[in-house]
Design a protein around this motif. Structure first.
Motif, PDB file in Angstrom:
ATOM      1  N   PHE A  74       0.818  -1.212   0.000  1.00  0.00           N
ATOM      2  CA  PHE A  74       0.000   0.000   0.000  1.00  0.00           C
ATOM      3  C   PHE A  74       0.855   1.266   0.000  1.00  0.00           C
ATOM      4  O   PHE A  74       0.501   2.264  -0.638  1.00  0.00           O
ATOM      5  CB  PHE A  74      -0.965  -0.017   1.190  1.00  0.00           C
ATOM      6  N   THR A  75       1.989   1.239   0.693  1.00  0.00           N
ATOM      7  CA  THR A  75       2.887   2.395   0.677  1.00  0.00           C
ATOM      8  C   THR A  75       3.516   2.542  -0.701  1.00  0.00           C
ATOM      9  O   THR A  75       3.684   3.663  -1.211  1.00  0.00           O
ATOM     10  CB  THR A  75       3.967   2.233   1.758  1.00  0.00           C
TER      11      THR A  75
ATOM     12  N   TYR B 140      -5.763   3.714   2.392  1.00  0.00           N
ATOM     13  CA  TYR B 140      -4.496   3.515   3.094  1.00  0.00           C
ATOM     14  C   TYR B 140      -4.626   3.475   4.621  1.00  0.00           C
ATOM     15  O   TYR B 140      -4.160   2.528   5.265  1.00  0.00           O
ATOM     16  CB  TYR B 140      -3.491   4.592   2.673  1.00  0.00           C
TER      17      TYR B 140
END
Length: 434
Positions: free
Chosen positions: A29-30, A196
């Motif tokens: 996700f980052t 996120y």
């Protein structure tokens, strides 16, 4: 809190308390937001020919629209990363992503060059500390012996985002107009921004990245305490001068010297940039393997990468346009970007884990002020004076200077790692934890 361990090779985090599966989820996700970051940043390159024609702009003006983002990243990354280390990295990442996504939407709504410049300025403000804070979050959930691999793989997200931004942006601009290219990048970023914080929780990774601030100046001093870490900042930044210039100007190069439309030029340029992303990952893995029992080999590898990239790109841009030139440019980009992994590992190994976001902010500062910001602007100026083809012929010479910087760092690297370990051990308090 996770304890810090002092080893013969320096200082490292204790074994992580998150599962390997969750570590990769955090990475994914980052990494996805980093892709959005660079899609928003590099979509502009695909529409350069359209903006140049519609608003009657010079190459220097176009280059400035790209460089202003990197300039703001360079100026703001350090203070914003320092705040993120104290305020909360996950919250900081979400705010940054929301800002650059809305600013990208503003680019699509711009009616003239001045409005576009302001919107690009805000894109830079939003993206300022994402790379440094994001990589600090990712490194906090992976073991030390994967640092070059994870650093290279994470930074490859910038290349992948550039690929998608230029390729998709070129196609959208060709069929729907350049404004829709920006709108699409904005929607993608905003979608990821909403998801996120639901997946990456400060409470789960905070134990690994928070605190440490009580160590105060002792931790912060490691940001600049050794000659080798300063060389890592400078060398990593200068080598990106080459990659940034190729990323920004290659679609225009294909448009002018290969007579390609914006869609075809964006797609071909994206493939070249993709080679750079592959190089970041591949060279990061090789660097970790080479340096597993001899840390100095990572710097030797970085020196070799700078030297080879210089030779290959010099040969490529001396050739006439054609398949061989494109193949050599792709090979040159594969090697030129490979120093990101070794440089990132050097910074992580030579600084205290409590200030890794700030350490990578310092690296990002140099990346932007020495590479990402001046590269496109300088090549744009040279293109106005001598032509884009001749400007590209001079570009690879920057790698010679970079190789010399890494060569100087090689003399002190292993001794500086040992020094960091001794100082940490001397100041350690029994039972102290991070």
């Amino acid at each position: 809190m996770a304890s810090l361990y002092v080893t013969s090779g320096g200082i490292t985090d204790a074994p992580n308390r998150v599962s390997r599966t969750y570590a990769w989820i955090v990475f994914a996700f980052t990494f996805g937001l980093l892709i959005s970051d660079y899609m928003s940043r590099q979509v502009l390159n695909a529409v350069f020919p359209l903006l140049k024609q519609e608003w009657v702009l010079t190459d220097a003006q176009l280059g400035l629209l790209s460089s202003i983002v990197s300039l703001m990243v360079g100026l703001l990354t350090f203070p914003l990363s320092l705040l993120a280390d104290r305020w909360g990295r996950v919250k900081s990442l979400v705010i940054m992503a929301a800002l650059w996504s809305f600013a990208t939407l503003g680019c699509g709504l711009a009616e003239n060059y001045e409005q576009m410049f302001v919107a690009r300025f805000l894109v830079g403000v939003g993206e300022a500390a994402y790379g440094s804070v994001g990589i600090a979050v990712v490194l906090s959930v992976f073991p030390r012996d994967m640092r070059a691999t994870v650093s290279g793989a994470f930074m490859a997200g910038g290349m992948l985002g550039s690929v998608l931004g230029m390729a998709l942006g070129g196609v959208l601009a060709q069929h729907f107009g350049w404004r829709w290219a920006f709108v699409a990048m904005s929607v993608f970023g905003l979608g990821l921004t909403l998801i996120y914080p639901l997946v990456v929780k400060e409470s789960r990774i905070g134990q690994l990245v928070a605190a440490g601030t009580s160590r105060g100046s002792g931790s912060l001093r490691t940001l600049y305490a050794s000659r080798s870490v300063i060389c890592a900042y400078i060398g990593g930044g200068m080598q990106l001068f080459v990659g940034a210039a190729v990323i920004v100007w290659f679609p225009s190069y294909l448009n002018r010297y290969y007579a390609m439309g914006t869609d075809q030029a964006g797609t071909f340029a994206a493939l070249i940039v993709l080679m750079g992303g592959v190089g970041m990952i591949l060279c990061g893995v090789i660097s970790d393997r080479l340096g597993s029992d001899a840390p100095g080999r990572k710097i030797n590898f970085a020196i070799a990468l700078c030297s080879v990239s210089c030779i290959v790109l010099l040969c490529a841009f001396q050739l006439s346009p054609g398949p061989l030139q494109l193949a050599l440019v792709g090979l040159g980009m594969l090697v030129a970007t490979g120093t990101c992994g070794p440089a990132g590992a050097m910074v992580a190994n030579l600084t205290h884990p409590a200030v890794h976001a700030t350490a990578f902010a310092t690296l990002a500062l140099c990346n932007n002020l020495l590479g990402l910001a001046p590269g496109p602007f300088v090549i744009g100026l040279l293109a106005d004076l001598i032509g884009l083809d001749r400007a590209f012929q001079l570009l690879p010479l920057v790698s010679v200077i970079t190789a010399l910087v890494f060569l100087y760092a090689r003399r002190y690297y292993e001794a500086d790692i040992q020094k960091l370990g001794r100082e940490t051990e001397e100041h350690a308090v029994p039972g102290d934890s991070q």
